[in-house]
Design an enzyme around this catalytic site. Structure first.
Site, PDB file in Angstrom:
ATOM      1  N   TYR A  75     -11.729  -3.698  -1.948  1.00 59.55           N
ATOM      2  CA  TYR A  75     -11.681  -2.678  -0.905  1.00 59.55           C
ATOM      3  C   TYR A  75     -10.871  -1.477  -1.342  1.00 59.55           C
ATOM      4  O   TYR A  75     -10.200  -1.509  -2.385  1.00 59.55           O
ATOM      5  CB  TYR A  75     -11.106  -3.261   0.394  1.00 59.55           C
ATOM      6  CG  TYR A  75      -9.602  -3.444   0.359  1.00 59.55           C
ATOM      7  CD1 TYR A  75      -9.016  -4.464  -0.375  1.00 59.55           C
ATOM      8  CD2 TYR A  75      -8.755  -2.588   1.060  1.00 59.55           C
ATOM      9  CE1 TYR A  75      -7.634  -4.629  -0.418  1.00 59.55           C
ATOM     10  CE2 TYR A  75      -7.384  -2.744   1.032  1.00 59.55           C
ATOM     11  CZ  TYR A  75      -6.824  -3.762   0.293  1.00 59.55           C
ATOM     12  OH  TYR A  75      -5.465  -3.909   0.251  1.00 59.55           O
ATOM     13  N   LYS A 105      -7.925  -4.660  -6.480  1.00 55.78           N
ATOM     14  CA  LYS A 105      -7.687  -4.491  -5.047  1.00 55.78           C
ATOM     15  C   LYS A 105      -8.644  -5.410  -4.286  1.00 55.78           C
ATOM     16  O   LYS A 105      -9.647  -4.981  -3.703  1.00 55.78           O
ATOM     17  CB  LYS A 105      -7.855  -3.013  -4.643  1.00 55.78           C
ATOM     18  CG  LYS A 105      -7.096  -2.666  -3.371  1.00 55.78           C
ATOM     19  CD  LYS A 105      -6.960  -1.165  -3.231  1.00 55.78           C
ATOM     20  CE  LYS A 105      -6.475  -0.733  -1.867  1.00 55.78           C
ATOM     21  NZ  LYS A 105      -5.203  -1.277  -1.442  1.00 55.78           N
ATOM     22  N   GLU A 139       6.241  -4.700  -6.573  1.00 51.13           N
ATOM     23  CA  GLU A 139       5.837  -3.634  -5.649  1.00 51.13           C
ATOM     24  C   GLU A 139       6.072  -4.122  -4.231  1.00 51.13           C
ATOM     25  O   GLU A 139       6.643  -5.195  -4.024  1.00 51.13           O
ATOM     26  CB  GLU A 139       4.369  -3.252  -5.880  1.00 51.13           C
ATOM     27  CG  GLU A 139       3.402  -4.399  -5.674  1.00 51.13           C
ATOM     28  CD  GLU A 139       1.952  -4.048  -5.983  1.00 51.13           C
ATOM     29  OE1 GLU A 139       1.570  -2.872  -5.884  1.00 51.13           O
ATOM     30  OE2 GLU A 139       1.202  -4.977  -6.314  1.00 51.13           O
ATOM     31  N   LEU A 153      -0.605  -3.219  -8.197  1.00 50.83           N
ATOM     32  CA  LEU A 153      -1.763  -2.369  -7.965  1.00 50.83           C
ATOM     33  C   LEU A 153      -1.403  -0.978  -8.464  1.00 50.83           C
ATOM     34  O   LEU A 153      -0.327  -0.463  -8.146  1.00 50.83           O
ATOM     35  CB  LEU A 153      -2.073  -2.297  -6.459  1.00 50.83           C
ATOM     36  CG  LEU A 153      -3.317  -1.475  -6.159  1.00 50.83           C
ATOM     37  CD1 LEU A 153      -4.577  -2.262  -6.500  1.00 50.83           C
ATOM     38  CD2 LEU A 153      -3.348  -1.047  -4.700  1.00 50.83           C
TER      39      LEU A 153
HETATM   40  N1  PMP Z   1       0.425  -1.788  -3.709  1.00 55.93           N
HETATM   41  C1  PMP Z   1      -0.215  -2.509  -2.772  1.00 55.93           C
HETATM   42  C2  PMP Z   1      -0.110  -3.998  -2.812  1.00 55.93           C
HETATM   43  C3  PMP Z   1      -0.984  -1.868  -1.772  1.00 55.93           C
HETATM   44  O1  PMP Z   1      -1.651  -2.578  -0.856  1.00 55.93           O
HETATM   45  C4  PMP Z   1      -1.040  -0.456  -1.759  1.00 55.93           C
HETATM   46  C5  PMP Z   1      -1.832   0.255  -0.689  1.00 55.93           C
HETATM   47  N2  PMP Z   1      -3.169   0.352  -1.051  1.00 55.93           N
HETATM   48  C6  PMP Z   1      -0.357   0.257  -2.754  1.00 55.93           C
HETATM   49  C7  PMP Z   1       0.365  -0.445  -3.720  1.00 55.93           C
HETATM   50  C8  PMP Z   1      -0.394   1.763  -2.798  1.00 55.93           C
HETATM   51  O2  PMP Z   1      -1.624   2.192  -3.299  1.00 55.93           O
HETATM   52  P1  PMP Z   1      -2.238   3.622  -2.903  1.00 55.93           P
HETATM   53  O3  PMP Z   1      -1.178   4.642  -3.239  1.00 55.93           O
HETATM   54  O4  PMP Z   1      -3.422   3.741  -3.772  1.00 55.93           O
HETATM   55  O5  PMP Z   1      -2.544   3.575  -1.456  1.00 55.93           O
END
Ligand code: PMP
Length: 279
Positions: free
Chosen positions: A33, A147, A179, A203
């Site tokens: 997603y 993701k 994270e 991620l």
């Molecule tokens: N890490 C995780 C586990 C997340 O779910 C998200 C949110 N999508 C992020 C980092 C931040 O990613 P992004 O800046 O692409 O939203």
């Protein structure tokens, strides 16, 4: 218009949208997603989100369902129909519908789902004063760069944060910060910005990449390396990044104040520069 959904390219009210119980997304969490948002009605950072969707799908031998051009026109159409001031756009691809069996059939039409809901940004006061976090064990699988809709460990972590009355759970694996449950984590020590490196343990956030770019432009030194949990608590600043949180200062972790307990200069600089970019 109520919240809307798009299932396999067909738009309709979200409350009417259905997917089979034999969909492998429902049975196995077999899918990927993306979450995007709009600024002034325009979807932000579409290309990096679609590129990551493709990378995630490829890693799971999953078909992306639509070409990039098709995803973009579906996003435009969803925004045209929903007409919110700001919209949260959710894209999901699952492997499709098949009798429940762990191995997947060679050719299966994927199921694509999109939802368009009104986006409510965080209160300016929260952004200004910063949030609290707890640190907890990172019990996720070995491919956090994908993701995947398999979010059970993230769900449990965010629930722990909620029950603790704080905003985010910062995940720690083998003593090092990876994270957040829904965000990337940045730490400032001795004027240097630290964040976990890209790889299987985090991620690769779209916002993370933008913030790293801002830091380079602003001449803030950056080290992409894992930070031990002790250094997180001893940091002069901590902040989170993500599509929905943007750049969000963390002022307490596990009940310990980060430095003075209010957002520091690097967090404020990153937050302001990010606002300029999106505003
Ligand atoms: N890490 C995780 C586990 C997340 O779910 C998200 C949110 N999508 C992020 C980092 C931040 O990613 P992004 O800046 O692409 O939203």
């Amino acid at each position: 218009m109520p919240d809307i959904a798009c299932v396999n390219g067909c738009f309709g009210p979200l409350s009417d949208a259905v997917v089979s119980i034999e969909d492998r997304g429902f049975q196995f969490g077999d899918g990927v997603y993306e979450v995007l948002r709009t600024y002034r009605g325009q979807a932000f950072a579409v290309d990096p989100h679609l590129a990551r969707l493709e990378r995630s799908a490829l890693a799971l031998q999953l078909s992306v369902g639509h070409t990039s051009a098709q995803w973009i026109s579906l996003i435009q159409e969803g925004l045209r129909l929903s007409r919110y001031p700001e919209t949260k756009i959710y894209l999901q691809i699952t492997r499709g519908q098949a009798p429940r069996d762990h191995p997947f059939p060679a050719s299966l039409a994927p199921t694509t789902v999109m939802t368009f809901r009104e986006f409510h940004p965080l209160d300016a006061s929260v952004r200004h004063s910063g949030v609290e976090a707890i640190s907890i064990d990172d019990i996720r699988w070995g491919r956090c760069d994908i993701k995947s809709v398999n979010l059970l460990a993230n769900v449990l972590a965010r629930q722990r944060a909620k029950e603790a009355g704080v905003f985010e759970a910062i995940l720690v694996r083998e003593g090092a910060v990876t994270e957040g449950s829904v965000s990337n984590v940045f730490i400032v020590r001795n004027g240097v910005l630290h964040t976990a490196p890209e790889g299987h343990r985090i991620l690769s956030g779209v916002t993370r990449a933008i913030v790293l770019e801002i830091a380079r432009k602003e001449g803030v030194p950056v080290i992409e390396a894992f930070v031990p949990r002790d250094e997180l608590l001893a940091a002069s600043e901590v902040f989170l990044t993500g599509t929905t949180v943007e750049v969000l200062p963390v002022v307490r972790v596990d009940g310990h104040a980060i430095e003075s307990g209010s957002p520091g200069p690097v967090s404020r600089l990153m937050s302001r520069s990010f606002e300029v970019l999106t505003g």
